[in-house]
Design an enzyme around this catalytic site. Structure first.
Site, PDB file in Angstrom:
ATOM      1  N   CYS A   1     -34.796 -32.241 -18.873  1.00  9.53           N
ATOM      2  CA  CYS A   1     -35.664 -31.501 -17.269  1.00  9.53           C
ATOM      3  C   CYS A   1     -35.918 -32.542 -17.135  1.00  9.53           C
ATOM      4  O   CYS A   1     -35.366 -33.644 -16.885  1.00  9.53           O
ATOM      5  CB  CYS A   1     -36.337 -29.746 -17.650  1.00  9.53           C
ATOM      6  SG  CYS A   1     -38.040 -30.468 -17.818  1.00  9.53           S
TER       7      CYS A   1
ATOM      8  N   CYS B   1     -54.488 -23.551  -3.546  1.00  8.79           N
ATOM      9  CA  CYS B   1     -55.476 -23.723  -2.004  1.00  8.79           C
ATOM     10  C   CYS B   1     -57.060 -23.898  -2.319  1.00  8.79           C
ATOM     11  O   CYS B   1     -57.544 -24.984  -2.024  1.00  8.79           O
ATOM     12  CB  CYS B   1     -55.565 -22.668  -1.458  1.00  8.79           C
ATOM     13  SG  CYS B   1     -54.460 -21.503  -0.493  1.00  8.79           S
TER      14      CYS B   1
END
Length: 386
Positions: A349, A195
């Protein structure tokens, strides 16, 4: 629905006057109000969502409200965190919230937890409550709250807001899905802005927060049907609600213990992770060609869904969440048993964040010669195609 909480014995004359509109409400009445008085509800986050949740639960007559937050009130909070005032700037949010609640309803007991919720304290804190409301603003805390609630068998009312959209649902292991069923893995770091980065419409926490409070009241009193197996998504710009069905995913392993490091699981790099040695795909190719087979261990820490789409030849699979549960080298996943005999261990990853977290954890367990691949399956395939 069966009430989550047994009713208290009685209401005082002052309480009867205060909650008169509840007592007159058909299908609610004295019995539900007595359940609220006996309820112990924990609210994680005293920010935007908490600013709607806490006052409405207090006004409704919840007997005990616990509030978890380690932050202080800032001027930028006041655009949406209406529980706090300008005079509260610099004050702990839990203290500001407590003052607000007691001014609204002195019959409510407020317990401040002015600390950050972590894997070391979550079970102890949550175990003293009947239901938890997750108003956190980060993925690490959301996974932590859901996992702790699942282990304790308690319902978790979850809400999330960003920009002009909000979401709300109820997660309860054994009665419906958990947060992990709906979101089995966190987004890659930077994929979803906070936010603070992307902003949020000031009224949106109120719209989502009051729904979360309503779900908690329904669970405690047994009135109505909670949002189990459903998720409401609100678009404030179009004033549209979507009602989505969600369900438990049998392929998601049941939570048996809290992860030792939830920020690491969500790809939030620590200084130790950032300092882990890196190995290029070219250097890895050379090492695998020069060393005797089995001496270089390549470990893929992605989720099973990613692994099934393709991996680097010769890699072993150990998802990060599973790897992080190991408390010693002997308790590593079966695919990694014997790893301490490797001359070199390289983890990878998609972006490197999860691999760095895994490498740091292995190093803490005492494994030496651990590094992170500076690349992924795609970069490896490009090299192999040359």
């Amino acid at each position: 629905m069966i009430p989550l909480v047994a009713p208290a014995l009685t209401l005082s004359p002052q309480e009867q006057a205060r909650y008169a509109r509840h007592l007159e409400l058909q299908g609610f009445g004295m019995q539900a109000q007595l359940c609220l008085k006996n309820a112990r509800i924990l609210v994680v986050g005293a920010g935007g969502l908490g600013s709607a949740i806490v006052p409405y639960l207090a006004a409704a007559g919840v007997g005990t409200l616990g509030i978890v937050d380690d932050d202080v009130v800032d001027l930028s909070n006041l655009q949406r965190q209406i529980m706090h005032r300008e005079a509260d700037i610099g004050l702990a949010k839990t203290a500001s919230a407590r003052r607000h609640v007691l001014a609204l309803n002195p019959h409510v007991e407020v317990i401040e937890h002015a600390i950050r919720l972590t894997a070391t304290n979550a079970l102890e804190i949550l175990s003293h409550y009947d239901v938890v409301l997750d108003g956190a603003d980060n993925f690490a805390t959301r996974y932590l709250v859901s996992d702790a609630a699942a282990l304790l068998g308690m319902p978790c009312v979850w809400g999330s807001i960003l920009q002009f959209e909000g979401q709300v649902s109820v997660f309860w292991r054994g009665h419906g899905p958990t947060y992990r069923d709906v979101f089995p893995e966190p987004p890659e770091p930077g994929e979803v802005p906070s936010c603070a980065q992307a902003g949020v419409l000031g009224v949106l926490p109120g719209q989502i927060g009051v729904l979360m409070a309503a779900e908690a009241i329904k669970l405690v009193t047994g009135v109505g049907e909670p949002l189990l197996g459903r998720m409401l998504v609100f678009d404030a710009l179009r004033t549209q609600w979507r009602d989505m069905r969600v369900q438990a995913d049998p392929s998601v392993p049941a939570v048996t213990a809290l992860l030792p490091d939830y920020p690491a699981f969500c790809g939030v790099a620590t200084d130790r992770e950032a300092a882990m040695p890196r190995l290029s795909v070219h250097a890895l190719h050379t090492a695998m060609a020069e060393h005797v087979s089995g001496q270089v261990w390549l470990v893929d820490v992605r989720e099973s869904s990613e692994w099934n789409l393709g991996a680097i030849d010769g890699a072993r699979h150990a998802p990060l969440a599973t790897l992080l549960q190991a408390v010693s080298l002997a308790t590593l996943p079966s695919a990694l048993l014997g790893i301490e005999d490797a001359s070199q261990v390289v983890l990878y990853c998609q972006s490197g964040q999860r691999a760095a977290a895994a490498a740091a954890h292995l190093a803490e367990l005492g494994l030496e010669r651990v590094s992170v691949l500076d690349g992924n399956v795609a970069t490896w395939r490009v090299l192999m195609a040359q």
